[in-house]
Scaffold this motif. Structure first.
Motif, PDB file in Angstrom:
ATOM      1  N   PHE A  99       0.829  -1.209   0.000  1.00 46.97           N
ATOM      2  CA  PHE A  99       0.000   0.000   0.000  1.00 46.97           C
ATOM      3  C   PHE A  99       0.860   1.255   0.000  1.00 46.97           C
ATOM      4  CE2 PHE A  99      -1.849   3.478   2.470  1.00 46.97           C
ATOM      5  CZ  PHE A  99      -2.922   3.796   1.646  1.00 46.97           C
ATOM      6  N   TYR A 100       1.833   1.323   0.886  1.00 48.01           N
ATOM      7  CA  TYR A 100       2.684   2.517   0.946  1.00 48.01           C
ATOM      8  C   TYR A 100       3.475   2.696  -0.345  1.00 48.01           C
ATOM      9  CZ  TYR A 100       1.702   3.471   5.846  1.00 48.01           C
ATOM     10  OH  TYR A 100       1.071   3.799   7.032  1.00 48.01           O
ATOM     11  N   ARG A 101       3.974   1.587  -0.895  1.00 47.80           N
ATOM     12  CA  ARG A 101       4.709   1.662  -2.167  1.00 47.80           C
ATOM     13  C   ARG A 101       3.830   2.234  -3.271  1.00 47.80           C
ATOM     14  NH1 ARG A 101       5.278   2.038  -6.782  1.00 47.80           N
ATOM     15  NH2 ARG A 101       6.473   0.737  -8.242  1.00 47.80           N
TER      16      ARG A 101
ATOM     17  N   PHE B 259      -6.385  -1.884  -4.157  1.00 50.31           N
ATOM     18  CA  PHE B 259      -6.387  -3.330  -3.903  1.00 50.31           C
ATOM     19  C   PHE B 259      -5.616  -3.661  -2.629  1.00 50.31           C
ATOM     20  CE2 PHE B 259      -7.186  -3.992  -8.623  1.00 50.31           C
ATOM     21  CZ  PHE B 259      -8.464  -4.505  -8.436  1.00 50.31           C
ATOM     22  N   SER B 260      -4.537  -2.917  -2.355  1.00 51.47           N
ATOM     23  CA  SER B 260      -3.743  -3.176  -1.153  1.00 51.47           C
ATOM     24  C   SER B 260      -4.556  -2.941   0.114  1.00 51.47           C
ATOM     25  CB  SER B 260      -2.505  -2.275  -1.134  1.00 51.47           C
ATOM     26  OG  SER B 260      -1.665  -2.544  -2.213  1.00 51.47           O
ATOM     27  N   LEU B 261      -5.494  -2.009   0.063  1.00 49.61           N
ATOM     28  CA  LEU B 261      -6.315  -1.714   1.237  1.00 49.61           C
ATOM     29  C   LEU B 261      -7.162  -2.912   1.661  1.00 49.61           C
ATOM     30  CD1 LEU B 261      -7.531   1.943   0.567  1.00 49.61           C
ATOM     31  CD2 LEU B 261      -6.020   1.165   2.412  1.00 49.61           C
ATOM     32  N   LEU B 262      -7.426  -3.837   0.727  1.00 54.11           N
ATOM     33  CA  LEU B 262      -8.216  -5.022   1.060  1.00 54.11           C
ATOM     34  C   LEU B 262      -7.483  -5.912   2.066  1.00 54.11           C
ATOM     35  CD1 LEU B 262      -9.534  -5.966  -2.511  1.00 54.11           C
ATOM     36  CD2 LEU B 262     -10.743  -4.717  -0.700  1.00 54.11           C
ATOM     37  N   THR B 263      -6.175  -5.717   2.206  1.00 55.16           N
ATOM     38  CA  THR B 263      -5.401  -6.535   3.156  1.00 55.16           C
ATOM     39  C   THR B 263      -5.357  -5.905   4.543  1.00 55.16           C
ATOM     40  OG1 THR B 263      -3.251  -5.471   2.673  1.00 55.16           O
ATOM     41  CG2 THR B 263      -3.939  -7.278   1.228  1.00 55.16           C
ATOM     42  N   LEU B 264      -6.078  -4.818   4.748  1.00 52.93           N
ATOM     43  CA  LEU B 264      -6.035  -4.087   6.028  1.00 52.93           C
ATOM     44  C   LEU B 264      -6.283  -4.981   7.247  1.00 52.93           C
ATOM     45  CD1 LEU B 264      -5.676  -1.244   7.240  1.00 52.93           C
ATOM     46  CD2 LEU B 264      -8.144  -0.915   6.975  1.00 52.93           C
ATOM     47  N   PRO B 265      -7.210  -5.947   7.182  1.00 50.40           N
ATOM     48  CA  PRO B 265      -7.442  -6.784   8.377  1.00 50.40           C
ATOM     49  C   PRO B 265      -6.346  -7.821   8.620  1.00 50.40           C
ATOM     50  CG  PRO B 265      -9.366  -6.777   6.894  1.00 50.40           C
ATOM     51  CD  PRO B 265      -8.209  -6.223   6.122  1.00 50.40           C
ATOM     52  N   PHE B 266      -5.393  -7.946   7.714  1.00 54.08           N
ATOM     53  CA  PHE B 266      -4.427  -9.042   7.787  1.00 54.08           C
ATOM     54  C   PHE B 266      -3.039  -8.551   8.209  1.00 54.08           C
ATOM     55  CE2 PHE B 266      -7.607 -10.129   4.555  1.00 54.08           C
ATOM     56  CZ  PHE B 266      -8.137 -11.284   5.120  1.00 54.08           C
ATOM     57  N   GLY B 267      -2.922  -8.240   9.483  1.00 52.18           N
ATOM     58  CA  GLY B 267      -1.609  -7.981  10.058  1.00 52.18           C
ATOM     59  C   GLY B 267      -1.121  -6.545  10.012  1.00 52.18           C
ATOM     60  N   TRP B 268      -1.961  -5.606   9.567  1.00 52.26           N
ATOM     61  CA  TRP B 268      -1.514  -4.215   9.577  1.00 52.26           C
ATOM     62  C   TRP B 268      -1.368  -3.735  11.020  1.00 52.26           C
ATOM     63  CZ3 TRP B 268      -2.778  -0.118   5.481  1.00 52.26           C
ATOM     64  CH2 TRP B 268      -2.709  -0.661   4.195  1.00 52.26           C
ATOM     65  N   GLU B 269      -0.300  -2.992  11.267  1.00 53.68           N
ATOM     66  CA  GLU B 269      -0.050  -2.422  12.590  1.00 53.68           C
ATOM     67  C   GLU B 269       0.392  -0.969  12.420  1.00 53.68           C
ATOM     68  OE1 GLU B 269      -0.535  -3.829  15.430  1.00 53.68           O
ATOM     69  OE2 GLU B 269      -0.764  -5.962  14.892  1.00 53.68           O
TER      70      GLU B 269
END
Length: 312
Positions: free
Chosen positions: A43-45, A203-213
């Motif tokens: 996401f940041y990239r 699309f990267s935002l869809l991974t928000l529930p998976f380990g984002w800190e």
């Protein structure tokens, strides 16, 4: 040199600059550490890459037209495949020595030849098939010591998974290259670049529930810098194709392995193995042969067109 490309040295310079900035991007991501979720890195990239791209398009007066597209589905497909390729690539990057991750990534242009033949029905003759096969053998030489570590578990398995992730990233990247070639037929280059970064960020935002800190400031700045570098490098790469044809500048992609070796040694204490260097030499040699062969075929096609008698 074709008259359409009157400034090959300028094209080469821009290409080398893009490679340098892309390696800087990879270095910043690797320095951010292994504890950050891959989706968060992606996401940041992608998100911060939009900043220099929008600035450049505004400067060139292309900002309004860049959003006009006739194939939003094609952009979304390319963005989805591209974001998967990036995610696997970044996972491998943080778990492998930098030059090794770069070298395995060289499988992408080899696989692109295969996928172009399969999906675009391009004619690929025995010379290029042979070079692809030899290059993939080189990739196997690089990855085999890592893959054999799978049975040992622990840190070794992380390295093995990293090597497999970079291989998968290369395969997905090659598919993305095929999708881009389809988009080029009907879309402007700056539209393709812009929509990729935007769709990849979404699309990267869809991974928000998976380990984002929440990120510490140091990691945030490193990833922000990586994203900005990614956007700048994409601009430099796109511009390089305006001044020299692809067969002229493509070999300079392999300067990234020299940069990777230096950065890996001085910043991350990574010493390349003899097996890794042997495999890299084979992959680079095969890649350069394919580029040379493409250049030859391009000259033959242009020569044939010049000798065709116009039909009246």
């Amino acid at each position: 040199m074709d008259s359409d490309f009157p400034h090959p040295m300028k094209g080469i310079t821009l290409k080398v600059m893009s490679v340098l900035v892309f390696v800087c991007m990879s270095t910043l991501i690797k320095a951010a550490g292994t504890e950050i979720a891959t989706g968060q890195i992606t996401f940041y990239r992608s998100a911060f890459a939009v900043v220099p791209i929008l600035g450049y398009l505004a400067f060139k007066g292309h900002l309004r037209t860049a959003f006009h597209t006739r194939d939003i589905t094609g952009h979304l497909a390319r963005g989805f495949i591209g974001i998967l390729a990036m995610s696997f690539g970044f996972y491998g990057l943080v778990h492998l020595p930098l030059p090794e991750a770069i070298a395995i990534g060289y499988a992408m242009p080899l696989l692109a030849v295969v996928f172009a033949a399969v999906f675009l029905k391009e004619t690929v003759r025995v010379y290029r098939w042979s070079a692809v096969l030899i290059g993939l053998i080189g990739v196997m030489i690089i990855t085999w010591p890592r893959v054999t570590l799978l049975r040992d578990g622990g840190f070794g398995s992380q390295e093995a998974l990293g090597a497999l992730a970079v291989l998968l990233s290369a395969a997905l990247g090659a598919i993305a290259m095929v999708l881009v070639r389809k988009l080029i037929a009907k879309e402007k280059t700056h539209t393709i670049v812009l929509y990729f970064s935007l769709s990849a960020a979404c699309f990267s935002l869809l991974t928000l529930p998976f380990g984002w800190e929440p990120l510490p400031m140091n990691s945030f700045l490193l990833l922000m810098g990586a994203g900005f570098c990614g956007g700048v490098a994409q601009i430099l790469l796109t511009q390089s194709y305006r001044y020299a044809d692809m067969s002229t500048i493509a070999p300079f992609e392999y300067t990234s392995i020299l940069l990777g070796l230096l950065i890996g040694y001085f910043l991350f204490d990574e010493v390349p193995t003899g097996i890794m260097l042997l495999g890299t030499a084979i992959v680079v040699g095969a890649g350069i042969f394919i580029i040379f062969r493409e250049h030859q075929l391009g000259l033959e096609r242009r020569g044939a067109r010049k000798h065709i008698t116009p039909q009246g």
